[in-house]
Design a protein around this motif. Structure first.
Motif, PDB file in Angstrom:
ATOM      1  N   PRO A 262       0.815  -1.219   0.000  1.00 48.36           N
ATOM      2  CA  PRO A 262       0.000   0.000   0.000  1.00 48.36           C
ATOM      3  C   PRO A 262       0.847   1.268   0.000  1.00 48.36           C
ATOM      4  O   PRO A 262       1.966   1.292   0.513  1.00 48.36           O
ATOM      5  N   ASN A 266      -2.982   6.794  -1.324  1.00 50.23           N
ATOM      6  CA  ASN A 266      -3.702   6.017  -2.326  1.00 50.23           C
ATOM      7  C   ASN A 266      -4.517   4.911  -1.660  1.00 50.23           C
ATOM      8  O   ASN A 266      -5.741   4.986  -1.599  1.00 50.23           O
ATOM      9  N   GLU A 267      -3.824   3.905  -1.115  1.00 54.12           N
ATOM     10  CA  GLU A 267      -4.532   2.813  -0.421  1.00 54.12           C
ATOM     11  C   GLU A 267      -4.811   3.127   1.045  1.00 54.12           C
ATOM     12  O   GLU A 267      -5.647   2.465   1.659  1.00 54.12           O
ATOM     13  N   ALA A 277      -8.813  -0.974   5.409  1.00 50.35           N
ATOM     14  CA  ALA A 277      -7.747  -1.197   4.427  1.00 50.35           C
ATOM     15  C   ALA A 277      -7.328  -2.659   4.336  1.00 50.35           C
ATOM     16  O   ALA A 277      -6.383  -2.985   3.606  1.00 50.35           O
ATOM     17  N   LEU A 312      -9.631  -4.545  -0.763  1.00 52.27           N
ATOM     18  CA  LEU A 312      -8.560  -4.155  -1.664  1.00 52.27           C
ATOM     19  C   LEU A 312      -8.187  -5.354  -2.529  1.00 52.27           C
ATOM     20  O   LEU A 312      -7.792  -6.403  -2.008  1.00 52.27           O
ATOM     21  N   ALA A 325      -5.590   6.365 -10.348  1.00 52.13           N
ATOM     22  CA  ALA A 325      -6.235   6.529  -9.049  1.00 52.13           C
ATOM     23  C   ALA A 325      -7.474   7.400  -9.194  1.00 52.13           C
ATOM     24  O   ALA A 325      -7.447   8.442  -9.855  1.00 52.13           O
ATOM     25  N   THR A 348      -7.264   2.757  -6.680  1.00 54.80           N
ATOM     26  CA  THR A 348      -6.387   3.521  -5.796  1.00 54.80           C
ATOM     27  C   THR A 348      -5.007   3.736  -6.404  1.00 54.80           C
ATOM     28  O   THR A 348      -4.364   4.746  -6.146  1.00 54.80           O
ATOM     29  N   SER A 349      -4.511   2.775  -7.171  1.00 60.04           N
ATOM     30  CA  SER A 349      -3.219   2.888  -7.860  1.00 60.04           C
ATOM     31  C   SER A 349      -3.306   2.111  -9.159  1.00 60.04           C
ATOM     32  O   SER A 349      -3.902   1.027  -9.194  1.00 60.04           O
ATOM     33  N   MET A 362      -4.625  -1.520  -8.209  1.00 60.20           N
ATOM     34  CA  MET A 362      -5.243  -1.907  -6.949  1.00 60.20           C
ATOM     35  C   MET A 362      -6.488  -1.064  -6.797  1.00 60.20           C
ATOM     36  O   MET A 362      -6.520   0.111  -7.198  1.00 60.20           O
ATOM     37  N   TYR A 364     -10.296  -0.608  -4.234  1.00 61.44           N
ATOM     38  CA  TYR A 364     -11.255  -1.038  -3.219  1.00 61.44           C
ATOM     39  C   TYR A 364     -12.577  -1.307  -3.923  1.00 61.44           C
ATOM     40  O   TYR A 364     -13.124  -0.432  -4.606  1.00 61.44           O
TER      41      TYR A 364
END
Length: 400
Positions: A262, A266-267, A277, A312, A325, A348-349, A362, A364
């Motif tokens: 992570p 971002n995460e 998370a 995630l 993101a 997120t990324s 990645m 969520y």
């Protein structure tokens, strides 16, 4: 690693934030002149002028996966906590069981607000019985320092800002043990993952830590700034026969993304608890005494059991378009070109993966769409719903 409170413009890789309105000149590391002599492309990152790349970020990435790479990480924030109650302070200030860390070992942990929101993720090294080194993300270092100082009230412990006391150089990749062995008599074979020992590398006193952010075996070397250039050059010379190359922040980010690690901002952010998370394992409720965020995190843990939060996951593109993101993750009949889809998550990324040869991300996503192999999931990329495969993290895991 960046602060999630603001969302300034993103670099084209979309993996870390780069401030576009910094009011003061960025700080420079002890290796700044060396980076420029190597032709590095520099960027303002968390208030520091840092090397983004030296040439091809793809070549730098693949060098770390197959040989070795050399990184300047001197922008990271070091905070020393010492004294008779140093362990008790850290057990109160952080969510982990820091008092249980043996001398010479390190632990990944987090510092949270009273409401459970993540202020930063950290590595804490136990240097001696009553001395610890916290390593915070560059953009969060002052926030972490201020929080630990505030939480130190009433404890017989000293909190010292040591950001100017260290330069941090990392050598990462499968050839890194051999390269480092040629420059030190420290017992690298006996140095376990997430452990550190004092030693001398190329005549330079260093804390030698077997840690890193690339998914490969490697070492992080904490040294005095005045010794940084000498050590960098020694590692460069020793690593040349093994194919070691200097590496910038850009490939460091794609390496950590492939490894499913992570990135703060971002995460991770203050809007998420460790349980949100998927990192609730770092919260140690069993340790003695109170700690900041205990009540809120206990409620978050119970909530995660009864109402699973978004999960995630990894996403691998079927096509060539790269997610960034903030892009919505969608599901439904319209994925691939049509209507009637619903938003089920957020990237997120995202970046092209040099190892997989395809874009990855990645994200969520709702628990109902989080199982590896889930079909009908895509990413909304500027209005086009691009199909993606849901996979388990990490995307890449080295052969041990």
């Amino acid at each position: 690693m960046t602060d999630g409170e603001e969302r300034p413009r993103r670099h084209a890789l979309g993996a870390f934030t780069v401030s576009s309105n910094t009011p003061v000149e960025p700080r420079r590391t002890a290796l700044d002149a060396l980076h420029r002599s190597l032709g590095a492309t520099m960027t303002d990152f968390a208030g520091w002028d840092m090397p983004l790349r030296y040439g091809s970020e793809r070549d730098e990435h693949l060098a770390v996966r197959s040989r070795a790479g050399l990184f300047d990480l001197s922008h990271m924030g070091e905070i020393t906590v010492s004294g008779p109650q140093a362990a008790a302070l850290l057990d109160f200030a952080l969510v982990g069981n820091i008092g249980g860390v043996k001398t010479g070992r390190a632990r990944y942990t987090m510092i949270c607000r009273a409401d459970g929101g993540i202020l930063d993720d950290l590595i804490v090294y136990r240097l001696a019985d009553t001395a610890y080194l916290i390593v915070a993300n560059a953009s969060n270092a002052q926030v972490v320092l201020d929080a630990v100082v505030e939480r130190a009230e009433g404890f017989d412990a000293e909190v010292r800002d040591d950001r100017d006391a260290y330069a941090l150089i990392a050598v990462q990749g499968p050839e890194s043990p051999g390269i480092l062995k040629s420059l030190t008599d420290a017992d690298l074979d006996g140095l376990k993952y997430y452990a550190g020992l004092p030693g001398t590398v190329a005549g330079v006193p260093a804390l030698i830590a077997r840690t890193g952010y690339t998914g490969e075996d490697g070492f992080e070397l904490f040294v005095a700034p005045a010794d940084a250039a000498k050590l960098w050059q020694a590692l460069t010379d020793a690593g040349a026969p093994a194919g070691l190359v200097p590496c910038g922040l850009s490939c460091r980010d794609t390496l950590r993304l492939e490894a499913g690690m992570p990135l703060y901002g971002n995460e991770l952010s203050t809007s998420l608890t460790p349980f949100d998370a998927g990192l609730g394992r770092v919260v140690k409720f069993e340790k003695e005494g109170d700690f900041v965020g205990r009540e809120a995190l206990s409620e978050a843990a119970a909530r995660a059991e009864s109402q699973p939060p978004r999960v995630l996951v990894g996403l691998v593109a079927e096509g060539r378009r790269v997610p960034r993101a903030g892009y919505p993750v969608v599901a439904g009949g319209g994925v691939g070109g049509g209507g009637g889809v619903e938003v089920v998550g957020e990237v997120t990324s995202g970046a092209p993966s040099p190892t997989l040869g395809r874009p990855i991300a990645m994200a969520y996503v709702d628990a109902a769409h989080s199982a590896p192999g889930t079909t009908g999931v895509g990413v909304d990329i500027r209005g086009s719903h691009e199909p993606y495969e849901v996979v388990a993290l990490p995307f890449y895991k080295r052969q041990r």
